[in-house]
Design an enzyme around this catalytic site. Structure first.
Site, PDB file in Angstrom:
ATOM      1  N   ASN A   6    -119.784  -3.694  -7.324  1.00 17.05           N
ATOM      2  CA  ASN A   6    -118.653  -4.163  -8.137  1.00 17.05           C
ATOM      3  C   ASN A   6    -119.128  -5.337  -9.007  1.00 17.05           C
ATOM      4  OD1 ASN A   6    -116.431  -5.807  -8.950  1.00 17.05           O
ATOM      5  ND2 ASN A   6    -115.114  -4.689  -7.542  1.00 17.05           N
ATOM      6  N   ASP A   8    -117.350  -6.981 -11.369  1.00 15.53           N
ATOM      7  CA  ASP A   8    -116.262  -7.777 -11.959  1.00 15.53           C
ATOM      8  C   ASP A   8    -116.673  -9.224 -12.231  1.00 15.53           C
ATOM      9  OD1 ASP A   8    -114.606  -5.588 -11.699  1.00 15.53           O
ATOM     10  OD2 ASP A   8    -113.453  -6.395 -10.010  1.00 15.53           O
ATOM     11  N   HIS A   9    -117.450  -9.791 -11.271  1.00 13.43           N
ATOM     12  CA  HIS A   9    -117.709 -11.228 -11.395  1.00 13.43           C
ATOM     13  C   HIS A   9    -118.760 -11.578 -12.435  1.00 13.43           C
ATOM     14  CE1 HIS A   9    -114.627 -12.063  -8.768  1.00 13.43           C
ATOM     15  NE2 HIS A   9    -115.230 -11.736  -7.641  1.00 13.43           N
ATOM     16  N   ARG A  17    -116.090 -18.603 -20.590  1.00 14.54           N
ATOM     17  CA  ARG A  17    -116.354 -19.124 -21.929  1.00 14.54           C
ATOM     18  C   ARG A  17    -115.730 -18.282 -23.039  1.00 14.54           C
ATOM     19  NH1 ARG A  17    -120.529 -23.053 -22.592  1.00 14.54           N
ATOM     20  NH2 ARG A  17    -120.037 -24.515 -20.949  1.00 14.54           N
ATOM     21  N   HIS A  42    -112.785  -3.383 -11.848  1.00 16.87           N
ATOM     22  CA  HIS A  42    -111.328  -3.427 -11.702  1.00 16.87           C
ATOM     23  C   HIS A  42    -110.741  -3.910 -13.028  1.00 16.87           C
ATOM     24  CE1 HIS A  42    -107.735  -5.204  -9.195  1.00 16.87           C
ATOM     25  NE2 HIS A  42    -107.330  -4.373 -10.132  1.00 16.87           N
ATOM     26  N   ARG A  44    -107.883  -5.207 -14.437  1.00 13.47           N
ATOM     27  CA  ARG A  44    -106.599  -5.783 -14.006  1.00 13.47           C
ATOM     28  C   ARG A  44    -105.624  -5.828 -15.178  1.00 13.47           C
ATOM     29  NH1 ARG A  44    -106.621  -9.126  -9.150  1.00 13.47           N
ATOM     30  NH2 ARG A  44    -104.682  -9.880 -10.040  1.00 13.47           N
ATOM     31  N   ARG A  48    -108.259 -10.524 -16.412  1.00 21.11           N
ATOM     32  CA  ARG A  48    -108.928 -11.817 -16.154  1.00 21.11           C
ATOM     33  C   ARG A  48    -110.455 -11.698 -16.150  1.00 21.11           C
ATOM     34  NH1 ARG A  48    -107.385 -12.926  -9.896  1.00 21.11           N
ATOM     35  NH2 ARG A  48    -105.315 -12.973 -10.822  1.00 21.11           N
ATOM     36  N   HIS A  49    -110.975 -10.522 -15.849  1.00 23.27           N
ATOM     37  CA  HIS A  49    -112.444 -10.408 -15.924  1.00 23.27           C
ATOM     38  C   HIS A  49    -112.864  -9.199 -16.773  1.00 23.27           C
ATOM     39  CE1 HIS A  49    -111.438  -8.118 -12.352  1.00 23.27           C
ATOM     40  NE2 HIS A  49    -111.431  -9.141 -11.512  1.00 23.27           N
ATOM     41  N   GLU A  69    -111.193   0.641 -10.445  1.00 22.76           N
ATOM     42  CA  GLU A  69    -110.082   0.188  -9.602  1.00 22.76           C
ATOM     43  C   GLU A  69    -108.905  -0.131 -10.517  1.00 22.76           C
ATOM     44  OE1 GLU A  69    -112.896  -2.007  -6.260  1.00 22.76           O
ATOM     45  OE2 GLU A  69    -111.488  -3.195  -7.454  1.00 22.76           O
ATOM     46  N   THR A  99    -108.187 -12.632  -5.420  1.00 23.34           N
ATOM     47  CA  THR A  99    -108.804 -11.307  -5.403  1.00 23.34           C
ATOM     48  C   THR A  99    -107.791 -10.375  -4.765  1.00 23.34           C
ATOM     49  OG1 THR A  99    -110.679 -10.006  -4.581  1.00 23.34           O
ATOM     50  CG2 THR A  99    -109.964 -11.825  -3.193  1.00 23.34           C
ATOM     51  N   THR A 100    -108.097  -9.067  -4.726  1.00 22.40           N
ATOM     52  CA  THR A 100    -107.168  -8.120  -4.113  1.00 22.40           C
ATOM     53  C   THR A 100    -106.961  -8.518  -2.656  1.00 22.40           C
ATOM     54  OG1 THR A 100    -108.231  -6.473  -5.507  1.00 22.40           O
ATOM     55  CG2 THR A 100    -106.707  -5.650  -3.849  1.00 22.40           C
ATOM     56  N   GLU A 150    -110.070   4.134   0.692  1.00 26.14           N
ATOM     57  CA  GLU A 150    -111.069   3.078   0.837  1.00 26.14           C
ATOM     58  C   GLU A 150    -110.472   2.094   1.836  1.00 26.14           C
ATOM     59  OE1 GLU A 150    -113.218   1.564  -2.515  1.00 26.14           O
ATOM     60  OE2 GLU A 150    -113.315  -0.451  -1.640  1.00 26.14           O
ATOM     61  N   HIS A 190    -114.546  -4.764   0.776  1.00 25.16           N
ATOM     62  CA  HIS A 190    -113.887  -6.062   0.630  1.00 25.16           C
ATOM     63  C   HIS A 190    -114.433  -7.062   1.652  1.00 25.16           C
ATOM     64  CE1 HIS A 190    -110.821  -8.478  -1.394  1.00 25.16           C
ATOM     65  NE2 HIS A 190    -110.906  -9.199  -0.296  1.00 25.16           N
ATOM     66  N   GLY A 191    -115.022  -8.101   1.113  1.00 24.85           N
ATOM     67  CA  GLY A 191    -115.506  -9.187   1.961  1.00 24.85           C
ATOM     68  C   GLY A 191    -116.803  -8.874   2.679  1.00 24.85           C
ATOM     69  N   GLY A 212    -118.913  -6.483  -4.008  1.00 28.85           N
ATOM     70  CA  GLY A 212    -118.961  -7.222  -5.257  1.00 28.85           C
ATOM     71  C   GLY A 212    -119.403  -8.663  -5.092  1.00 28.85           C
TER      72      GLY A 212
HETATM   73  N1  PXP Z   1    -113.054  -2.585  -2.875  1.00 39.15           N
HETATM   74  C1  PXP Z   1    -111.894  -2.880  -3.519  1.00 39.15           C
HETATM   75  C2  PXP Z   1    -110.858  -1.817  -3.611  1.00 39.15           C
HETATM   76  C3  PXP Z   1    -111.693  -4.143  -4.104  1.00 39.15           C
HETATM   77  O1  PXP Z   1    -110.545  -4.405  -4.746  1.00 39.15           O
HETATM   78  C4  PXP Z   1    -112.724  -5.102  -4.029  1.00 39.15           C
HETATM   79  C5  PXP Z   1    -112.533  -6.446  -4.654  1.00 39.15           C
HETATM   80  O2  PXP Z   1    -112.421  -6.314  -6.028  1.00 39.15           O
HETATM   81  C6  PXP Z   1    -113.911  -4.747  -3.380  1.00 39.15           C
HETATM   82  C7  PXP Z   1    -114.042  -3.497  -2.794  1.00 39.15           C
HETATM   83  C8  PXP Z   1    -115.082  -5.678  -3.303  1.00 39.15           C
HETATM   84  O3  PXP Z   1    -114.754  -6.816  -2.587  1.00 39.15           O
HETATM   85  P1  PXP Z   1    -115.792  -8.027  -2.560  1.00 39.15           P
HETATM   86  O4  PXP Z   1    -115.858  -8.572  -3.933  1.00 39.15           O
HETATM   87  O5  PXP Z   1    -115.178  -8.958  -1.562  1.00 39.15           O
HETATM   88  O6  PXP Z   1    -117.099  -7.450  -2.121  1.00 39.15           O
END
Ligand code: PXP
Length: 241
Positions: A6, A8-9, A17, A42, A44, A48-49, A69, A99-100, A150, A190-191, A212
């Site tokens: 992922n 996104d970041h 910026r 994602h 959104r 935001r990103h 996503e 975050t989600t 998921e 996630h996490g 991510g």
């Molecule tokens: N899966 C889903 C559905 C998510 O929304 C996210 C966070 O955007 C992730 C995985 C990845 O989570 P993390 O950034 O904590 O690894």
């Protein structure tokens, strides 16, 4: 087992910026060269990103597969149907969240999801619902017609202490079994990070982990190539044992 990175970041840093670097499109190329099996973003509602431009260019450049996503809202669903990523993962979205935060309430949202899931599926997109490892949500996901769930690994990732972690891992294992029994395919995320990924990667029948924050955070210090390769190695070692 596949690793969906992922990115996104990467866009989060760019948006700090509001200029054009770093470019998530370039990050996707590097992640794929390092062994990512898919690129996840994602889009959104608040943008935001990730921006619309990113999704459209990634659609053209990603060589593995693109997982978008999205919240179950008409504007973003329409973009998904136009862009046609290989996969869509429907997630809950709250404006104030960092975050989600949790999984979807599929039961409560079934009227809308019962329309959105078939629309995306008929558009040639594989649909996944992001749910907590909760039997009721998994049964509702099967009712929605989604091909995948998921599983939200946040409670496992945040568990403090051996017994809380073991209990959260047990819930994930049971959720995998229930989902498979209902004919669903299973991803998770996630996490997850370099310390906690192994036990989840070892759960048989999880097809893909989406990761991510931990990978991008490590990439800032050691580079994206090394960050992706190290995560893939950990996942594969967990499967071999
Ligand atoms: N899966 C889903 C559905 C998510 O929304 C996210 C966070 O955007 C992730 C995985 C990845 O989570 P993390 O950034 O904590 O690894």
């Amino acid at each position: 087992m596949r690793l969906g990175v992922n990115i996104d970041h990467v866009a989060t840093i760019r948006q700090a910026r509001r200029i054009d670097i770093p470019d998530p499109v370039e990050a996707a190329v590097l992640a794929e060269l390092a062994g990512a099996d898919g690129i996840t973003v994602h889009l959104r509602e608040d943008r935001r990103h990730i921006q619309d431009r990113d999704v459209r260019i990634l659609r053209q450049t990603v060589k593995t597969k693109l997982n978008l996503e999205l919240a179950d809202v008409p504007e973003i669903v329409a973009i998904a149907l136009e862009v046609k990523p290989e996969d869509c993962c429907v997630v809950p979205e709250r404006r104030q969240e960092i975050t989600t935060e949790g999984g979807l309430d599929v039961r409560a949202g079934i009227a809308s999801l019962g329309r959105t899931v078939p629309r995306l599926t008929e558009g040639g997109i594989r649909v996944s619902l992001f749910v907590a490892p909760d039997p009721d949500q998994i049964r509702a996901s099967a009712d929605s017609g989604a091909a995948f769930v998921e599983l939200h690994t946040g409670r496992y990732a945040e568990a403090r202490g051996e017994s809380a972690r073991a209990e959260a891992l047990r819930a994930l294992g049971e959720a995998v079994d229930l989902a498979r029994g209902l004919g669903l395919r299973v991803n998770a995320g996630h996490g997850l990070n370099y310390v906690n990924v192994r036990p989840v990667a070892a759960l048989p029948e999880i097809e893909e982990l989406n990761i991510g924050h931990a990978i991008i955070a490590r990439a800032v210090l050691v580079g994206l190539d090394r960050a992706v390769r190290e995560m893939k190695t950990l996942m594969w070692e967990a499967r071999e044992r």
